[in-house]
Design a protein around this motif. Structure first.
Motif, PDB file in Angstrom:
ATOM      1  N   THR A 319      12.036  -1.571  -4.289  1.00 61.01           N
ATOM      2  CA  THR A 319      12.300  -0.135  -4.269  1.00 61.01           C
ATOM      3  C   THR A 319      11.181   0.553  -3.494  1.00 61.01           C
ATOM      4  O   THR A 319      10.002   0.326  -3.765  1.00 61.01           O
ATOM      5  CB  THR A 319      12.372   0.424  -5.697  1.00 61.01           C
ATOM      6  N   LEU A 320      11.559   1.380  -2.523  1.00 60.49           N
ATOM      7  CA  LEU A 320      10.583   2.096  -1.701  1.00 60.49           C
ATOM      8  C   LEU A 320      10.265   3.418  -2.378  1.00 60.49           C
ATOM      9  O   LEU A 320      11.141   4.267  -2.541  1.00 60.49           O
ATOM     10  CB  LEU A 320      11.133   2.315  -0.293  1.00 60.49           C
ATOM     11  N   LEU A 321       9.011   3.593  -2.771  1.00 63.96           N
ATOM     12  CA  LEU A 321       8.590   4.795  -3.486  1.00 63.96           C
ATOM     13  C   LEU A 321       7.634   5.618  -2.631  1.00 63.96           C
ATOM     14  O   LEU A 321       6.850   5.080  -1.849  1.00 63.96           O
ATOM     15  CB  LEU A 321       7.878   4.415  -4.792  1.00 63.96           C
ATOM     16  N   THR A 322       7.688   6.911  -2.822  1.00 62.91           N
ATOM     17  CA  THR A 322       6.736   7.887  -2.259  1.00 62.91           C
ATOM     18  C   THR A 322       6.287   7.576  -0.837  1.00 62.91           C
ATOM     19  O   THR A 322       5.116   7.312  -0.572  1.00 62.91           O
ATOM     20  CB  THR A 322       5.493   7.987  -3.169  1.00 62.91           C
ATOM     21  N   PRO A 323       7.208   7.564   0.138  1.00 66.63           N
ATOM     22  CA  PRO A 323       6.785   7.374   1.530  1.00 66.63           C
ATOM     23  C   PRO A 323       6.010   8.592   2.020  1.00 66.63           C
ATOM     24  O   PRO A 323       6.273   9.726   1.628  1.00 66.63           O
ATOM     25  CB  PRO A 323       8.109   7.214   2.282  1.00 66.63           C
ATOM     26  N   GLY A 324       5.035   8.365   2.894  1.00 64.73           N
ATOM     27  CA  GLY A 324       4.235   9.444   3.441  1.00 64.73           C
ATOM     28  C   GLY A 324       4.714   9.869   4.818  1.00 64.73           C
ATOM     29  O   GLY A 324       5.770   9.439   5.294  1.00 64.73           O
ATOM     30  N   GLU A 325       3.908  10.708   5.484  1.00 62.55           N
ATOM     31  CA  GLU A 325       4.227  11.154   6.837  1.00 62.55           C
ATOM     32  C   GLU A 325       3.746  10.107   7.845  1.00 62.55           C
ATOM     33  O   GLU A 325       2.697   9.486   7.650  1.00 62.55           O
ATOM     34  CB  GLU A 325       3.531  12.485   7.122  1.00 62.55           C
ATOM     35  N   PRO A 326       4.474   9.874   8.928  1.00 62.77           N
ATOM     36  CA  PRO A 326       3.998   8.948   9.961  1.00 62.77           C
ATOM     37  C   PRO A 326       2.681   9.438  10.573  1.00 62.77           C
ATOM     38  O   PRO A 326       2.477  10.646  10.737  1.00 62.77           O
ATOM     39  CB  PRO A 326       5.128   8.956  10.994  1.00 62.77           C
ATOM     40  N   VAL A 327       1.809   8.500  10.898  1.00 61.77           N
ATOM     41  CA  VAL A 327       0.529   8.825  11.526  1.00 61.77           C
ATOM     42  C   VAL A 327       0.362   7.968  12.773  1.00 61.77           C
ATOM     43  O   VAL A 327       1.118   7.021  13.015  1.00 61.77           O
ATOM     44  CB  VAL A 327      -0.654   8.590  10.560  1.00 61.77           C
ATOM     45  N   LEU A 328      -0.655   8.308  13.566  1.00 64.54           N
ATOM     46  CA  LEU A 328      -0.912   7.563  14.791  1.00 64.54           C
ATOM     47  C   LEU A 328      -1.422   6.159  14.491  1.00 64.54           C
ATOM     48  O   LEU A 328      -2.249   5.979  13.590  1.00 64.54           O
ATOM     49  CB  LEU A 328      -1.946   8.296  15.642  1.00 64.54           C
ATOM     50  N   PRO A 329      -0.972   5.140  15.222  1.00 67.80           N
ATOM     51  CA  PRO A 329      -1.569   3.813  15.086  1.00 67.80           C
ATOM     52  C   PRO A 329      -3.038   3.848  15.522  1.00 67.80           C
ATOM     53  O   PRO A 329      -3.419   4.627  16.399  1.00 67.80           O
ATOM     54  CB  PRO A 329      -0.727   2.944  16.031  1.00 67.80           C
ATOM     55  N   ASP A 330      -3.834   3.010  14.900  1.00 71.69           N
ATOM     56  CA  ASP A 330      -5.253   2.925  15.232  1.00 71.69           C
ATOM     57  C   ASP A 330      -5.422   1.998  16.430  1.00 71.69           C
ATOM     58  O   ASP A 330      -5.279   0.780  16.305  1.00 71.69           O
ATOM     59  CB  ASP A 330      -6.040   2.406  14.028  1.00 71.69           C
ATOM     60  N   THR A 331      -5.713   2.560  17.590  1.00 75.61           N
ATOM     61  CA  THR A 331      -5.836   1.743  18.803  1.00 75.61           C
ATOM     62  C   THR A 331      -7.051   0.827  18.757  1.00 75.61           C
ATOM     63  O   THR A 331      -7.152  -0.105  19.561  1.00 75.61           O
ATOM     64  CB  THR A 331      -5.904   2.638  20.046  1.00 75.61           C
ATOM     65  N   ALA A 332      -7.981   1.095  17.831  1.00 72.53           N
ATOM     66  CA  ALA A 332      -9.147   0.216  17.681  1.00 72.53           C
ATOM     67  C   ALA A 332      -8.862  -0.972  16.774  1.00 72.53           C
ATOM     68  O   ALA A 332      -9.687  -1.882  16.669  1.00 72.53           O
ATOM     69  CB  ALA A 332     -10.332   1.022  17.140  1.00 72.53           C
ATOM     70  N   ASP A 333      -7.708  -0.975  16.127  1.00 71.67           N
ATOM     71  CA  ASP A 333      -7.312  -2.069  15.242  1.00 71.67           C
ATOM     72  C   ASP A 333      -6.635  -3.149  16.079  1.00 71.67           C
ATOM     73  O   ASP A 333      -5.489  -2.994  16.521  1.00 71.67           O
ATOM     74  CB  ASP A 333      -6.369  -1.545  14.161  1.00 71.67           C
ATOM     75  N   ALA A 334      -7.361  -4.256  16.312  1.00 66.93           N
ATOM     76  CA  ALA A 334      -6.849  -5.301  17.202  1.00 66.93           C
ATOM     77  C   ALA A 334      -5.541  -5.885  16.687  1.00 66.93           C
ATOM     78  O   ALA A 334      -4.615  -6.140  17.468  1.00 66.93           O
ATOM     79  CB  ALA A 334      -7.892  -6.408  17.368  1.00 66.93           C
ATOM     80  N   ARG A 335      -5.442  -6.093  15.380  1.00 65.32           N
ATOM     81  CA  ARG A 335      -4.219  -6.682  14.827  1.00 65.32           C
ATOM     82  C   ARG A 335      -3.032  -5.730  15.002  1.00 65.32           C
ATOM     83  O   ARG A 335      -1.929  -6.152  15.351  1.00 65.32           O
ATOM     84  CB  ARG A 335      -4.411  -7.010  13.350  1.00 65.32           C
ATOM     85  N   CYS A 336      -3.268  -4.456  14.758  1.00 67.29           N
ATOM     86  CA  CYS A 336      -2.206  -3.457  14.932  1.00 67.29           C
ATOM     87  C   CYS A 336      -1.721  -3.428  16.373  1.00 67.29           C
ATOM     88  O   CYS A 336      -0.518  -3.422  16.633  1.00 67.29           O
ATOM     89  CB  CYS A 336      -2.719  -2.085  14.505  1.00 67.29           C
ATOM     90  N   MET A 337      -2.644  -3.457  17.329  1.00 64.71           N
ATOM     91  CA  MET A 337      -2.256  -3.375  18.733  1.00 64.71           C
ATOM     92  C   MET A 337      -1.576  -4.662  19.192  1.00 64.71           C
ATOM     93  O   MET A 337      -0.686  -4.626  20.049  1.00 64.71           O
ATOM     94  CB  MET A 337      -3.488  -3.084  19.597  1.00 64.71           C
ATOM     95  N   GLU A 338      -1.985  -5.819  18.615  1.00 62.55           N
ATOM     96  CA  GLU A 338      -1.314  -7.062  18.963  1.00 62.55           C
ATOM     97  C   GLU A 338       0.130  -7.057  18.472  1.00 62.55           C
ATOM     98  O   GLU A 338       1.050  -7.480  19.184  1.00 62.55           O
ATOM     99  CB  GLU A 338      -2.082  -8.242  18.366  1.00 62.55           C
ATOM    100  N   ILE A 339       0.348  -6.578  17.245  1.00 63.91           N
ATOM    101  CA  ILE A 339       1.703  -6.488  16.721  1.00 63.91           C
ATOM    102  C   ILE A 339       2.520  -5.502  17.548  1.00 63.91           C
ATOM    103  O   ILE A 339       3.696  -5.736  17.856  1.00 63.91           O
ATOM    104  CB  ILE A 339       1.679  -6.076  15.241  1.00 63.91           C
ATOM    105  N   MET A 340       1.899  -4.381  17.942  1.00 69.43           N
ATOM    106  CA  MET A 340       2.609  -3.402  18.754  1.00 69.43           C
ATOM    107  C   MET A 340       3.035  -4.013  20.086  1.00 69.43           C
ATOM    108  O   MET A 340       4.165  -3.791  20.561  1.00 69.43           O
ATOM    109  CB  MET A 340       1.730  -2.179  19.005  1.00 69.43           C
TER     110      MET A 340
END
Length: 523
Positions: A319-340
Motif C-alpha cells: 500500500t502506497l501511503l503519504t506520497p510527497g511532492e516530486p523534487v529534483l534528482p541529485d546530480t551529485a548522486d552517482a548511483r542516481c545518475m547511473e540509474i537515470m
C-alpha cells in the motif's frame, strides 16, 4: 474506539493490507474500529455512483452497433440493478467496520447547523454546505455521551472543517465541552498503524523489502500511481535530458519508475501478523507536458513516499501511503545518475522499437535517413526515375492544340513535406535535391516557319515534393509516450525491460553492449 472519516479510507480495497490491519485490530479484542453511518453511505456511494452512467453508455453503444449491423445482434445486457451493487459494497465494508448509527436528533442538528453555515458546516458564495460533516460530528459526540467509559480517536485529515484536535471553532468548542479529554484526532492511516500496533525490529525485513520493492509488479504500481496522482496546474520541478531544471505539470504517459533507496524500515505486529512500513525514494523518468502550450519533453524527478507491505509470504500488494511532492534528482548522486542514464537508454530503445514497428518500409527509410544524417539523404535517383512518368508525352499535335501547358500542370502531383518536417531540415534537404531540367524532355520542334518563336518558361511547373503521405501524422513524442505506456502496461513483452535497470545488461541486441556500461554499478 477508532472512528474513521471518509477521506482516510475512501475507496478502501476490502482485500488490501489496510483492510487486513483493521480486521486484526478488531480481532485483537483491545480495539474497536468503526465509521459513522454517514461515512458508510459515502464509502458505498463512491463505489457505486458511476454505475448508472456507465450502464447507459454501454446501452447506447449496443444500440449504435445494432444500427450498423445487417443482422440481429444476439448480445444482451443484464438489467440495471443499482440496489444489488449498493448491497454488495455495503456488505463488504460492514465486514471491515462497525457502524455507528446516526440518530434522528443528530441528523436534525446537522441540517440546522448547515442552514446556519456554522462549523463543521460552512458557507460558499451561493449556498451553505457541510451537512454530512455535521452529521459525522454529532454522531461521534452521541457515541461519547452514550459510552462514558470509552475514548475516541477520530481519524481525519480534514482539519479545515473539524479542527486540528487541540482547538475547535465556535460552536464546536461548546459541542465538545466536557468531552475534550476523551476525543483525540489522528491525521491518517499511518498514524493509526504507529499508535495501535506493536513495533518490532525491521532489520530482518530489509532484504525482503529490497527484493519486494524492486519487483516488476511494485514498480508498475508506482508508475501507474505517479501517472494518476502527479498532475498540478502549478507544476512540478524536474530535469530535462540536458539535466537542466524545468517545470512540468503532468505525465503524458505513466513514467518509468526505479527504486533509489529504502529507509526507516519499521515492523508492526498485531496478533502474530507483521507488517512493515518504510520510507522510499523513487526515480521517475518519462514524457511530461507543461500546460496547454504543447511543451512536451522527457523529464526525470525523485518521488518520496511511505510504503506499507507484508512480510508474511503472501501475495498482498504493498500500500502506497503519504506520497510527497516530486523534487529534483541529485546530480551529485552517482548511483542516481547511473540509474537515470539507464532509464534514458531504455526509453530510447523502446521508442526506436515503436517507430520501427509503426512505420512502413518507405516511411522507415525516410525517418531513418532524416534521423541519421540529412546531408546523406539522396532522392535524386528516385526523382529521376519518376520525372519521366510525371511529364506527359507530347506530340506536335499536342503543342499545336489549346491548353497543353494546363495539361502539364494537371499531371503534376502536389507534394509538400513542410507541414510534417521542421523547416531547417527541409531547407537542408531541398538544397541537395536534383533540379530537373525539363527542357530536354519537351520535344524540339522547328515551327519557326509556321509560328513565331515560342518562349516557354517551365520553371514554375517543377513539382513540389510532398512526403506527408509517407510519414504518419503523429509526433515522435506521442509515439514515444505511447510506447512507454505500452511497456508499463505490458512489460513482459521484453524480458530485460521488465527488470530493474540495476539488474540488467543494458545493451541493445541490435547494436551490442554499451561502452558506457559500468559493471560495478550498485545492485
Amino acid at each position: 474506539m477508532i472512528i474513521f472519516d471518509t477521506n482516510t479510507v475512501n475507496l478502501l480495497p476490502p482485500s488490501g493490507l489496510r483492510a487486513d490491519i483493521i480486521r486484526k485490530l478488531r480481532q485483537s479484542g483491545h480495539h474497536k474500529v468503526a465509521v459513522p453511518w454517514m461515512v458508510m453511505e459515502e464509502l458505498v456511494a463512491h463505489q457505486t455512483k458511476h454505475y448508472p452512467d456507465k450502464y447507459r453508455a454501454v446501452v447506447n453503444t449496443l444500440a449504435k452497433l445494432r444500427e450498423a449491423l445487417p443482422w440481429e445482434l444476439k448480445s444482451s445486457l443484464e438489467p440495471l440493478d443499482l440496489n444489488r451493487l449498493v448491497a454488495h459494497w455495503r456488505s463488504a465494508y460492514e465486514e471491515i467496520f462497525e457502524v455507528i448509527d446516526t440518530s434522528g436528533e443528530a441528523a436534525r442538528r446537522a441540517l440546522a447547523r448547515e442552514a446556519m453555515a456554522l462549523p463543521p458546516a460552512k458557507a460558499t458564495k451561493e449556498r451553505s454546505e457541510g451537512g454530512r460533516d455535521a452529521a459525522v460530528w454529532f454522531s461521534i459526540l452521541e457515541y461519547l455521551q452514550e459510552n462514558p467509559d470509552e475514548e475516541v480517536c477520530f481519524v481525519t485529515n480534514n482539519t479545515k472543517d473539524f479542527g486540528d484536535g487541540a482547538t475547535y471553532p465556535y460552536p464546536m468548542n461548546e459541542d465538545v465541552r466536557g468531552l475534550e479529554g476523551r476525543l483525540t484526532r489522528l491525521a491518517d492511516f499511518d498514524a493509526v498503524v504507529s499508535k495501535f500496533t506493536k513495533e518490532v525490529s525491521g532489520r530482518d525485513a530489509e532484504a525482503a523489502a529490497e527484493e519486494l520493492l524492486r519487483s516488476l509488479s511494485v514498480r508498475a504500481r508506482v508508475s501507474r500511481t505517479a501517472g494518476e496522482l502527479l498532475s498540478s496546474p502549478v507544476g512540478f520541478v524536474g530535469l530535462d535530458t540536458a539535466e537542466a531544471s524545468v517545470q512540468w505539470r503532468q505525465w503524458l504517459a505513466s513514467p518509468e519508475a526505479e527504486l533509489l533507496s529504502i529507509a526507516d524500515v519499521l515492523g508492526h505486529e498485531i496478533e502474530g501478523s507483521v507488517w512493515y512500513s518504510a520510507n522510499t525514494r523513487w526515480l521517475l523518468y518519462g514524457v511530461a507536458v507543461n500546460g496547454d502550450d504543447e511543451d512536451v519533453r522527457y523529464v526525470s524527478c525523485v518521488w518520496e513516499m511511505k510504503v506499507l507491505f507484508s512480510a508474511n509470504g503472501g501475495d498482498e500488494a504493498p500500500t502506497l501511503l503519504t506520497p510527497g511532492e516530486p523534487v529534483l534528482p541529485d546530480t551529485a548522486d552517482a548511483r542516481c545518475m547511473e540509474i537515470m542514464k539507464k532509464l534514458k537508454d531504455r526509453a530510447a530503445r523502446i521508442s526506436q522499437r515503436a517507430l520501427r514497428n509503426h512505420l512502413s518500409s518507405g516511411e522507415r527509410l525516410i525517418a531513418e535517413s532524416i534521423a541519421g544524417a540529412m546531408p546523406t539523404l539522396d532522392v535524386a535517383g528516385a526523382m529521376a526515375r519518376s520525372v519521366s512518368d510525371m511529364i506527359p508525352r507530347l506530340t506536335a499535335a499536342d503543342l499545336l492544340g489549346q491548353g497543353f501547358l494546363e495539361r502539364i500542370r494537371a499531371s503534376m502531383p502536389t507534394l509538400d513535406i513542410a507541414t510534417t518536417l521542421n523547416q531547417a531540415p527541409v531547407d537542408h534537404l531541398f538544397a541537395g535535391l536534383f533540379k530537373p531540367d525539363l527542357s530536354g524532355l519537351v520535344p524540339h520542334l522547328d515551327l519557326s516557319g509556321l509560328f513565331p518563336p515560342l518562349d516557354l518558361d517551365l520553371s514554375h511547373f517543377v513539382p513540389k515534393i510532398d512526403y506527408s503521405h509517407f510519414l504518419p501524422q503523429t509526433t515522435i513524442n506521442e509515439i514515444a509516450a505511447a510506447a512507454l505506456a505500452g511497456e508499463t502496461q505490458n512489460p513482459a513483452e521484453d524480458d530485460d525491460e521488465g527488470a530493474a535497470v540495476s539488474d540488467i545488461d543494458d545493451s541493445d541486441p541490435e547494436t551490442g553492449p554499451s561502452e558506457a556500461d559500468d559493471p560495478d554499478t550498485d545492485r
